[in-house]
Design an enzyme around this catalytic site. Structure first.
Site, PDB file in Angstrom:
ATOM      1  N   LYS A   1       0.841  -1.201   0.000  1.00  0.00           N
ATOM      2  CA  LYS A   1       0.000   0.000   0.000  1.00  0.00           C
ATOM      3  C   LYS A   1       0.876   1.252   0.000  1.00  0.00           C
ATOM      4  CE  LYS A   1      -0.328  -0.243   5.044  1.00  0.00           C
ATOM      5  NZ  LYS A   1      -1.221  -0.268   6.215  1.00  0.00           N
TER       6      LYS A   1
ATOM      7  N   TYR B   1      15.842  29.725   6.926  1.00  0.00           N
ATOM      8  CA  TYR B   1      14.666  30.376   7.495  1.00  0.00           C
ATOM      9  C   TYR B   1      14.685  30.306   9.024  1.00  0.00           C
ATOM     10  CZ  TYR B   1      12.371  30.456   2.900  1.00  0.00           C
ATOM     11  OH  TYR B   1      12.039  30.693   1.585  1.00  0.00           O
TER      12      TYR B   1
END
Length: 365
Positions: free
Chosen positions: A35, A261
């Site tokens: 999956k 940042y």
């Protein structure tokens, strides 16, 4: 040509890991769980790699199952969350998709449907995870209804799922196994034609009492230990994915200067900074801490500064010959994804499955 951030998947490693999984329960049948785009490795390609090895595949939903069929693969596919709409029952009937049945909605619609041929049912029991599965008296009542229905194939698989099999110091898995066996006995589900399934990756390796007719390995197929503790299996598993990028810029900064940042990392000495073209838009975890390792020329280079959308910065001061274009390993054979996950307050399952579609996959062997 183009941006160098990419994933490299070793097909032989996946096959080797399957063989290791099989060695723990050689007489069992296997549902290989692929999956979430095969945990980021590529659903169709991994299905093709394992189609001749495994008895069946396991996915989360019918959309994933249909992609396997598009690849021309005929193995049965277990829909591990069952179906979400009535229309899926007929598709499952035609395509040999097996249905996890774990609630009254599932039972009622299977009984009232008119599939072109009977569907294969996996019957889910809640043994303590409290997420999916029938509880208490619901078990026997609904099992008998399904067993008697012409819409259901005669042989059902009775199953459950573990909550803490990854922790070998916990008694929870042993309790869940006991709860499963007690439910089987008290609801009179013991029958030669019905099979059982309990083991996920950790259950298969760490809990011998959970090895029943069907095993459901997923994470370990891609070469990663499913345990919270160190385990011997790590020595033989082969990580199937290398997640790589390259250095695109270099600069020197002085003590007291900051990077990225928010300026959440500040140099304590003269430092050589390399910018690498990978970021959270590629699936690299934004919450990776300063100090998260990468590999450049086989040496560990720590992440410094905040992960941005498309770039990270690393300290290459100790790599005297570092240059633009040098390859950077983010995780893989030489740098376990489980280690990176710990630096990111996450788990390897999440990091692998979050790699985004803009990152190309290349297949080896």
């Amino acid at each position: 040509m183009g941006r160098p951030t990419a994933v490299f998947v070793d097909r032989d490693a996946i096959k080797s890991n399957f063989d290791i999984a099989k060695s723990f329960s050689p007489n069992s049948k296997f549902v290989s769980v692929i999956k979430a785009n095969a945990y980021g490795h590529g659903l169709k390609e991994v299905a093709q790699t394992l189609s001749k090895c495994t008895d069946a595949f396991g996915v989360a939903c019918i959309e994933e199952a249909l992609l396997i069929r598009e690849a021309g693969i005929k193995n049965p596919v277990l829909l591990m969350e069952g179906f979400f709409s009535v229309e899926e029952i007929e598709i499952a009937s035609k395509e040999n998709f097996w249905l996890m049945v774990e609630n009254q909605f599932h039972v009622d619609h299977i009984l009232s449907s008119k599939p072109s041929q009977p569907v294969k049912v996996w019957f889910g029991i809640d043994t303590g995870m409290h997420r999916l599965g029938f509880q208490g008296r619901e078990v026997g009542i609904n099992f008998q209804k399904l067993e008697a229905s012409e819409n259901v194939q005669p042989s059902l698989v009775v199953s459950s799922h573990f909550s803490t099999a990854d922790d070998l110091n916990s008694n929870t898995t042993k309790n869940q196994i006991n709860n499963f066996d007690s439910s089987i006995k008290s609801n009179h589900l013991i029958n030669y034609k019905h099979e059982q399934s309990l083991s996920n990756s950790a259950g298969l390796i760490g809990w011998s009492g959970s090895r029943r007719d069907w095993q459901r390995p997923g994470y370990l197929l891609f070469g990663n230990s499913p345990f919270v503790q160190k385990h011997e299996v790590e020595k033989v598993l082969k990580p199937a994915m290398d997640f790589k990028s390259k250095i695109i810029s270099l600069r020197d900064i002085s003590a007291g200067e900051s990077v990225g940042y928010g300026q959440n990392w500040t140099a304590k000495k003269q430092t050589r900074i390399a910018t690498v073209t990978v970021g959270y838009a590629d699936g690299y975890p934004r919450n990776a801490e300063n100090g998260t390792p990468t590999l450049v020329h086989g040496k560990r280079c720590p992440l410094v500064g905040r992960v941005s959308m498309d770039m990270i910065t690393i300290d290459v001061t100790d790599i005297h010959h570092a240059t633009i274009g040098d390859e950077v390993l983010l995780w893989g054979k030489e740098l376990p994804v489980n280690e990176i996950a710990k630096y990111s307050n996450s788990i390897g399952w999440e990091l692998l499955s979050r790699i985004t579609s803009r990152v190309p996959r290349h297949y080896l062997n």
